[in-house]
Design a protein around this motif. Structure first.
Motif, PDB file in Angstrom:
ATOM      1  N   VAL A 127      27.601  68.224 -37.210  1.00  0.00           N
ATOM      2  CA  VAL A 127      27.288  67.425 -35.800  1.00  0.00           C
ATOM      3  C   VAL A 127      27.826  66.217 -35.640  1.00  0.00           C
ATOM      4  CG1 VAL A 127      25.264  67.078 -34.540  1.00  0.00           C
ATOM      5  CG2 VAL A 127      25.221  68.855 -35.870  1.00  0.00           C
ATOM      6  N   GLU A 128      28.696  66.256 -34.552  1.00  0.00           N
ATOM      7  CA  GLU A 128      29.002  64.788 -34.118  1.00  0.00           C
ATOM      8  C   GLU A 128      28.046  63.652 -34.151  1.00  0.00           C
ATOM      9  OE1 GLU A 128      32.249  64.122 -33.386  1.00  0.00           O
ATOM     10  OE2 GLU A 128      33.162  65.840 -32.935  1.00  0.00           O
ATOM     11  N   ALA A 129      28.251  62.361 -34.781  1.00  0.00           N
ATOM     12  CA  ALA A 129      27.565  61.454 -34.624  1.00  0.00           C
ATOM     13  C   ALA A 129      26.662  60.932 -33.335  1.00  0.00           C
ATOM     14  CB  ALA A 129      28.262  60.003 -34.955  1.00  0.00           C
ATOM     15  N   ALA A 130      27.414  61.464 -32.346  1.00  0.00           N
ATOM     16  CA  ALA A 130      26.939  61.104 -30.711  1.00  0.00           C
ATOM     17  C   ALA A 130      25.883  62.127 -30.525  1.00  0.00           C
ATOM     18  CB  ALA A 130      27.875  61.010 -29.696  1.00  0.00           C
ATOM     19  N   MET A 131      26.096  63.383 -31.269  1.00  0.00           N
ATOM     20  CA  MET A 131      24.959  64.578 -31.052  1.00  0.00           C
ATOM     21  C   MET A 131      23.974  64.589 -31.954  1.00  0.00           C
ATOM     22  SD  MET A 131      26.354  65.892 -28.139  1.00  0.00           S
ATOM     23  CE  MET A 131      25.641  67.473 -28.094  1.00  0.00           C
ATOM     24  N   ILE A 132      23.640  63.577 -32.898  1.00  0.00           N
ATOM     25  CA  ILE A 132      22.558  63.733 -33.696  1.00  0.00           C
ATOM     26  C   ILE A 132      21.175  63.863 -33.196  1.00  0.00           C
ATOM     27  CG2 ILE A 132      21.511  62.207 -35.538  1.00  0.00           C
ATOM     28  CD1 ILE A 132      23.851  63.892 -36.572  1.00  0.00           C
TER      29      ILE A 132
END
Length: 593
Positions: free
Chosen positions: A34-39
């Motif tokens: 998962v992208e960091a921004a989507m955590i």
């Protein structure tokens, strides 16, 4: 405490990293980062799925009849309690936040951790609660599927290793299906370990083609290894070392550096023409599975694609097959990237160990097939699905306007099927003409994978422009060995005299009839067979891009004319491998590996 687990060495090299266990849940689990921004969004998705299951169980509890047994309500209470236990919910959240696992992967990983704790409990009643935990987790995973999420088919870029932290990762599983291998090949895993499988199982072949260390048939590995254990995979010896000592760890890290140095030396041969000592130019082609592999072909210094396994475009699609336009775009992308170099596209080779996602009705049909390796697969399947086959043929023909395309047909064995094939191709051309869509008459080739095809080659070549020998299946069908069956996999023998004679006869007969011939199976990328194949007269090899440089290095040291004199002696020997080994020390055309 350090533990050693022994299995079968199937892909050379050393991998060191943290263990990632793929849970053997009855529910399919997607694995992606998962992208960091989507955590935060992924954590909320996990919470929403849990809340959904809580609502469902609470509703079920409210609907329980008054005369129902008390244990039924108690069971629902246990499930509700497990859902809200921190050891499941909070720990799962940590997998998402710290390792960037998607919610399903995080949940299945934590299930593995807690399930081990249940297994170690002395109280039988408490041990039996593991089944309740598994049911709860499966409910939440199912709920996550209903809520939607990303797909592993669109993973983060290869370079984003920081998603998993600084530590390299190795995959440990009971088994890995070909469809899952397609997913994992684009991930950050540096090695594989499976409990089951043989040297020539699909998992082993894909690991070798990826040039990733792997050990299969390690029996209890997925039960002995726990999440995040440090492990070493010794792909040369077939050993998995769990929680190695510092001394052992340093020794294997030294071996890793030596392998990297050798790869760097091989890379320097990338643009060197492959020519034998006696002056024969050799065509080194690459095998690929997806359009994104095209760049690897060029980077490896291959002079084209000898096998584009189109069936991988059909896998992991929940039963929705790619249409003509989607296939056309995929094939065109490769053809354009190769910029005039040949691209050989094999029609879909579904069946045996490569199955599509199917509907329940389709699965019922498949379940009646007791031996899929001998059933409706490859060209047989394509001819049984004329609409699908027509779409693929039209897509391949349309892509031919962008470069040099060749069409390859798998598992050819019957002239009746060949005639139906030719009719299908002509029908596809007529349909394109009716649409006023451009195409080029492409060369048509047959894969020689069945002994019948090898023995009737003169009749086949009246219809085909070239042949490609698929040694993996040719060995399997010649020796009546299911290479995916552990019980008989030890009998799978590429050195068997019958196998070598069929290969030698096929190469000789094709050349006698003026037809091009190549080998695209495992033997093409195995340096142990390079001199032998060159001596048989083979001048075209197709292999995974990672194998091109090592085979080129071997070719540059071989006098094929000298080896040609010994081919009959090797093929007629009772033990060709022993005879070949003796000759290697005596033949002047061999200068070591």
């Amino acid at each position: 405490m350090s533990i050693q687990v022994f299995g079968l060495p199937v892909s050379r090299g050393v991998a060191i990293g943290r263990a990632v266990l793929v849970a053997s849940s009855r529910v399919d689990v997607a694995h992606y980062y998962v992208e960091a921004a989507m955590i935060d969004a992924e954590v909320r998705r996990l919470g929403a799925a849990r809340d959904l299951v809580v609502q469902e169980l609470t509703a079920l509890k409210g609907d329980v009849p008054e005369d129902a047994h008390d244990e039924l309500v108690a069971l629902l209470d246990v499930h509700l309690m497990l859902l809200q236990d921190d050891s499941l919910s909070e720990a799962t959240r940590q997998w998402i936040v710290e390792r960037h696992y998607n919610a399903e992967w995080a949940l299945s990983s934590q299930l593995e951790v807690i399930a081990r704790q249940f297994d170690e409990m002395e109280d039988e009643y408490l041990r039996d609660r593991k089944a309740d935990l598994e049911q709860v987790v499966e409910r939440v995973i199912t709920a996550l599927g209903r809520l939607g999420g990303d797909s592993f088919d669109n993973p983060p870029p290869q370079g984003q290793r920081d998603f998993a932290g600084e530590d390299p990762l190795v995959l440990v599983a009971n088994d890995i299906a070909p469809a899952d291998m397609l997913k994992f090949r684009r991930s950050v895993f540096t090695g594989f370990v499976t409990d089951v499988g043989g040297r020539n199982s699909h998992t082993a072949i894909v690991a070798r083609s990826m040039d990733i260390p792997a050990v299969v048939g390690a029996r209890e590995a997925s039960r002995i290894v726990t999440q995040d254990d440090w492990i070493i995979i010794d792909g040369d010896a077939g050993v998995v070392i769990v929680n190695p000592s510092p001394i052992v760890l340093e020794e294997y890290r030294f071996r890793q550096r030596q392998v990297e140095l050798e790869r760097a030396r091989l890379d320097r041969l990338r643009h060197t023409p492959a020519v034998t000592l006696d002056g024969h130019p050799i065509e080194l082609l690459a095998n690929i599975e997806l359009p994104s592999d095209a760049q690897a072909v060029l980077d490896a210094g291959a002079v084209g694609v000898g096998l584009f396994r189109s069936e991988f475009l059909f896998m992991n699609r929940a039963g929705r097959l790619p249409g003509e336009e989607e296939q056309y775009e995929a094939y065109s992308k490769v053809v354009k990237a190769l910029a005039g170099l040949p691209v050989t596209i094999r029609t879909v080779d579904i069946g045996a160990d490569k199955q599509l996602d199917r509907t329940p009705q389709q699965m019922e049909r498949v379940d009646h097939n007791l031996n899929p390796a001998l059933g409706l697969r490859a060209i047989r399947w394509s001819l049984s699905e004329p609409e699908m086959f027509g779409e693929q043929l039209r897509a391949i023909l349309r892509a031919s306007v962008h470069g040099k395309v060749r069409l390859l047909v798998p598992m050819v064995a019957q002239l009746r099927e060949v005639r139906l094939l030719i009719e299908a191709i002509e029908r596809a051309k007529a349909q394109l003409r009716a649409r006023a869509q451009a195409y080029v008459d492409v060369a048509i080739g047959a894969m020689i994978e069945v002994p019948a095809a090898a023995l009737m080659l003169p009749s086949l070549l009246k219809y085909f422009d070239f042949v490609s020998i698929g040694t993996n299946d040719l060995i399997q069908y010649t020796l009546a060995i299911d290479r995916a069956d552990e019980a008989v996999s030890h009998l799978y023998d590429p050195w068997h005299p019958a196998v070598l004679r069929l290969i030698a006869q096929t190469i000789a007969k094709a050349q006698e009839l003026g037809k091009e011939v190549s080998v695209c199976g495992e033997m093409a990328g195995d340096p142990a067979f390079t001199e032998l194949l060159l001596g048989m007269g083979l001048r075209s090899f197709s292999m995974h891009p990672t194998q091109v440089s090592s085979i080129k290095k071997r070719i540059l040291r071989v006098d094929s004319s000298v080896w040609n004199k010994h081919i009959d002696l090797i093929c007629e020997a009772d033990d060709p491998q022993v005879t070949y080994g003796r000759l290697q020390t005596a033949v002047p055309g061999h200068v070591g590996g």
